[in-house]
Design a protein around this motif. Structure first.
Motif, PDB file in Angstrom:
ATOM      1  N   GLN B  69      44.361  32.818  36.658  1.00 58.87           N
ATOM      2  CA  GLN B  69      43.260  33.539  37.306  1.00 58.87           C
ATOM      3  C   GLN B  69      43.616  35.010  37.495  1.00 58.87           C
ATOM      4  OE1 GLN B  69      40.333  31.811  37.104  1.00 58.87           O
ATOM      5  NE2 GLN B  69      39.909  32.234  39.237  1.00 58.87           N
ATOM      6  N   ARG B  70      44.857  35.244  37.982  1.00 56.59           N
ATOM      7  CA  ARG B  70      45.293  36.621  38.215  1.00 56.59           C
ATOM      8  C   ARG B  70      45.364  37.392  36.907  1.00 56.59           C
ATOM      9  NH1 ARG B  70      49.790  34.972  41.640  1.00 56.59           N
ATOM     10  NH2 ARG B  70      49.007  34.708  43.741  1.00 56.59           N
ATOM     11  N   GLU B  71      45.922  36.744  35.881  1.00 57.86           N
ATOM     12  CA  GLU B  71      46.040  37.419  34.578  1.00 57.86           C
ATOM     13  C   GLU B  71      44.659  37.755  34.023  1.00 57.86           C
ATOM     14  OE1 GLU B  71      48.319  35.355  31.674  1.00 57.86           O
ATOM     15  OE2 GLU B  71      50.048  36.631  32.020  1.00 57.86           O
ATOM     16  N   ARG B  72      43.743  36.810  34.196  1.00 49.60           N
ATOM     17  CA  ARG B  72      42.381  37.008  33.705  1.00 49.60           C
ATOM     18  C   ARG B  72      41.719  38.154  34.475  1.00 49.60           C
ATOM     19  NH1 ARG B  72      37.841  33.829  35.088  1.00 49.60           N
ATOM     20  NH2 ARG B  72      36.137  34.206  33.664  1.00 49.60           N
ATOM     21  N   ALA B  73      41.853  38.120  35.789  1.00 47.80           N
ATOM     22  CA  ALA B  73      41.264  39.177  36.622  1.00 47.80           C
ATOM     23  C   ALA B  73      41.873  40.528  36.266  1.00 47.80           C
ATOM     24  CB  ALA B  73      41.485  38.862  38.100  1.00 47.80           C
ATOM     25  N   HIS B  74      43.173  40.532  36.045  1.00 47.21           N
ATOM     26  CA  HIS B  74      43.888  41.765  35.691  1.00 47.21           C
ATOM     27  C   HIS B  74      43.348  42.331  34.383  1.00 47.21           C
ATOM     28  CE1 HIS B  74      47.533  43.667  33.754  1.00 47.21           C
ATOM     29  NE2 HIS B  74      47.386  44.396  34.832  1.00 47.21           N
ATOM     30  N   GLN B  76      40.502  41.653  32.929  1.00 48.93           N
ATOM     31  CA  GLN B  76      39.089  42.026  33.089  1.00 48.93           C
ATOM     32  C   GLN B  76      38.963  43.358  33.822  1.00 48.93           C
ATOM     33  OE1 GLN B  76      36.825  38.884  34.886  1.00 48.93           O
ATOM     34  NE2 GLN B  76      36.399  37.970  32.905  1.00 48.93           N
TER      35      GLN B  76
END
Lengths: 182, 107
Positions: B69-74, B76
């Protein structure tokens, strides 16, 4: 008679409360963007990003302060409450989703929103509109609509926006730095 | 004399099959001992190991999910900021171009 008056009084109070709530919600200037599904289906490349406050906080935790790009991004998102991006590229000229754009523009109305930039280039058939929602001197909402023959981009940002900080991202996130003067 | 003694010993110590009673008693005792050992061991490590594995798998899964989730948010966030900056850049260029164009035409 007195009951009618009381009911009318309550109704007036409810309407006033609702108006106050709507007005204060508007001050947040958060403008979630439509999905633009019709464009998405035809685009060769599409970017649909919706980052609310929680997701921004999550992403912010993952930014590495020792990395220049991440450090700039961390500074840029300070105070922001949401970022919505819809960007579509096409191999052929496309038809603008006029209904969705009309709905979007209808939300970007005075007195809260003001169009601060409107440019049209006949040479490359492109339009750029920038809308700003300001609370005093502080920008609280920013919407950018870029229309090009083979590209359509809408960005909506809310929170305490520092345009200079956002602009300072040039050269850090793969965006080439422009010469200051020409 | 020695030979007789030896014969006597051989006879006395010759291998004999156990009696059926003895065999039954021995097998009965073994079964009881095995049941007692199993009964003592059963409530111990099996369920606890299963529970620990489940908890560990859950924690690992949660950590992996949060990391993703964090990697994806980062990713994005960086992409969103890049597009925003690019769009502002387009506006800046357009305004700058219009400004210089107006300046040239104006005087």
């Amino acid at each position: 008679m007195s009951w009618t008056r009381r009911i009318l009084g309550w109704r007036t109070l409810c309407v006033a409360c609702a108006a106050t709530c709507l007005s204060s919600a508007g001050l947040g200037a958060e403008l979630p963007l439509p999905q633009f599904d019709s464009l998405r289906a035809r685009a060769s490349d599409s970017v649909v990003i919706s980052l609310d406050e929680d997701m921004l906080r999550l992403a912010g935790q993952f930014l590495d302060p020792s990395d220049p790009g991440d450090a700039s991004a961390k500074a840029a998102i300070r105070g922001l409450t949401s970022i919505y991006v819809r960007s579509f590229s096409f191999e052929k000229p496309y038809e603008l989703p006029s209904a969705e754009i009309a709905t979007l523009r209808s939300q970007l109305a005075a007195p809260h929103w003001r169009r601060v930039v409107q440019t049209h280039s006949e040479a490359d058939h492109s339009d750029v509109d920038i809308y700003l929602a300001a609370d005093g001197e502080q920008a609280q909402g920013l919407v950018i609509i870029v229309t090009e023959p083979r590209e359509f981009t809408v960005v909506s940002i809310s929170g305490a926006i520092d345009l200079a900080r956002l602009h300072s991202l040039e050269g850090h996130l793969g965006v080439p730095r422009l010469p200051a003067t020409r | 004399m020695t030979h007789d003694l030896e014969q006597e010993l051989r006879r006395a110590l010759r291998p004999l099959d156990p009696s059926p009673e003895f065999t039954a008693r021995l097998l009965g005792g073994l079964t009881t001992a095995r049941d007692t050992a199993t009964a003592v061991r059963r409530p111990g490590w099996h369920p606890m190991a299963l529970a620990a594995s489940a908890v560990l798998a859950g924690v690992l899964g949660l950590l992996l999910y949060q990391h993703q989730q964090r990697e994806r948010a980062h990713a994005q966030l960086l992409e969103a900021l890049s597009i925003t900056s690019h769009s502002l850049d387009r506006a800046y260029r357009a305004v700058h171009w219009h400004g210089s164009d107006a300046g040239e035409h104006g005087g």
